[in-house]
Design an enzyme around this catalytic site. Sequence first.
Site, PDB file in Angstrom:
ATOM      1  N   VAL A 104       0.861  -1.180   0.000  1.00 31.29           N
ATOM      2  CA  VAL A 104       0.000   0.000   0.000  1.00 31.29           C
ATOM      3  C   VAL A 104       0.895   1.228   0.000  1.00 31.29           C
ATOM      4  CG1 VAL A 104      -1.812   1.266   1.213  1.00 31.29           C
ATOM      5  CG2 VAL A 104      -1.780  -1.245   1.277  1.00 31.29           C
ATOM      6  N   CYS A 105       0.580   2.182  -0.863  1.00 33.87           N
ATOM      7  CA  CYS A 105       1.295   3.460  -0.880  1.00 33.87           C
ATOM      8  C   CYS A 105       2.792   3.218  -1.115  1.00 33.87           C
ATOM      9  CB  CYS A 105       1.014   4.203   0.430  1.00 33.87           C
ATOM     10  SG  CYS A 105       1.490   5.925   0.457  1.00 33.87           S
ATOM     11  N   SER A 106       3.638   3.805  -0.279  1.00 34.56           N
ATOM     12  CA  SER A 106       5.087   3.691  -0.477  1.00 34.56           C
ATOM     13  C   SER A 106       5.657   2.381   0.024  1.00 34.56           C
ATOM     14  CB  SER A 106       5.795   4.870   0.210  1.00 34.56           C
ATOM     15  OG  SER A 106       5.447   4.932   1.580  1.00 34.56           O
ATOM     16  N   THR A 108       5.652  -0.012  -1.605  1.00 35.73           N
ATOM     17  CA  THR A 108       6.283  -0.477  -2.839  1.00 35.73           C
ATOM     18  C   THR A 108       7.805  -0.371  -2.754  1.00 35.73           C
ATOM     19  OG1 THR A 108       4.424   0.677  -3.870  1.00 35.73           O
ATOM     20  CG2 THR A 108       6.001  -0.364  -5.342  1.00 35.73           C
ATOM     21  N   THR A 124       2.578   3.543  -7.001  1.00 34.75           N
ATOM     22  CA  THR A 124       2.826   4.000  -5.642  1.00 34.75           C
ATOM     23  C   THR A 124       2.177   5.361  -5.485  1.00 34.75           C
ATOM     24  OG1 THR A 124       4.540   4.236  -3.932  1.00 34.75           O
ATOM     25  CG2 THR A 124       5.033   5.172  -6.099  1.00 34.75           C
TER      26      THR A 124
END
Length: 312
Positions: A104-106, A108, A124
Amino acid sequence: MARTIAFLAYPGFQILDVTGPLAAFEIAGRYARQPYDIRVMALAAGPVASSSGALLMAGPLADPAQVDTLVVAGGEGVNAASAVPALLDYARAVAGHARRVTSVCSGTFLLAAAGLLDGRRVTTHWYRTSSFARRFPQVRLEADRIFVRDGAYWTSAGITAGIDLALALVAEDQGEAIARRTARQLVVPYRRQGGQSQFSTLLEMQGTSSRFGDLLAWVRDNLARPLTVEELAAQAAMSPRNFARAFAAEQGLTPAKAVEQLRLEAARDLVEESPASLDRIAIETGFGDTERMRRAFIRTFGAPPQSIRRSA
């Protein structure tokens, strides 16, 4: 047998990256024939401080062989977490067993630092796309997406997009009916397409420069017109050549591409929210015919208008 959904947290994680998707799996588990075993894990078991300072109680890292779906949270602490060898080794170990590996989000960044995303399509948070692209050029970043699936790897955009990702995972596991019921309980739309833009095309382009702000707003209100470069240049009181050069320099894309993006966003909204026929929508948004609109949808959103309407 319950599927184990394991959330990986670390100091400085974004709390909604965990609690949003966690709530989706929790609610879906109430309706599902096959429930979920939800776990929040950390390298050191105990209270983990989020970026807001709020604490979340985490258990120890689960046996990699027992994890069905790994969910890596993002947050301000992700850069530090991505430099911890034990966390990277654990992500690699889970990837060797798990049915799905997600972020989720960063979050990555952590998966990419572990080498798990090389050559894969990912997304991202829009705020971090430039730094991600510089740091991981071997990863195929699709910056303007809500979530992206590449085989067993799923990545999502910022924060609330994690709920969209979780609903898509629930739909894969339990079917559309349970995912839709879960969305109703969460009081969120069911469900934004993975190919949907993270933010408004018009606001994005207006935000880069005020010089063409009025023109872009006029374009958005006149999409059914031909909107040639000559017509846009006349509206901006410039010569076509100077207009095309100045527009591309300030917006980073050609006038034709900007018009297409605005048409796509308007058409997608109508497809999802309006009962109008696809023929009518194609005319109103300037595509002219449904086939041209269909090709543009597939190229940009990865799905034809009919599929997006059914999902909406």
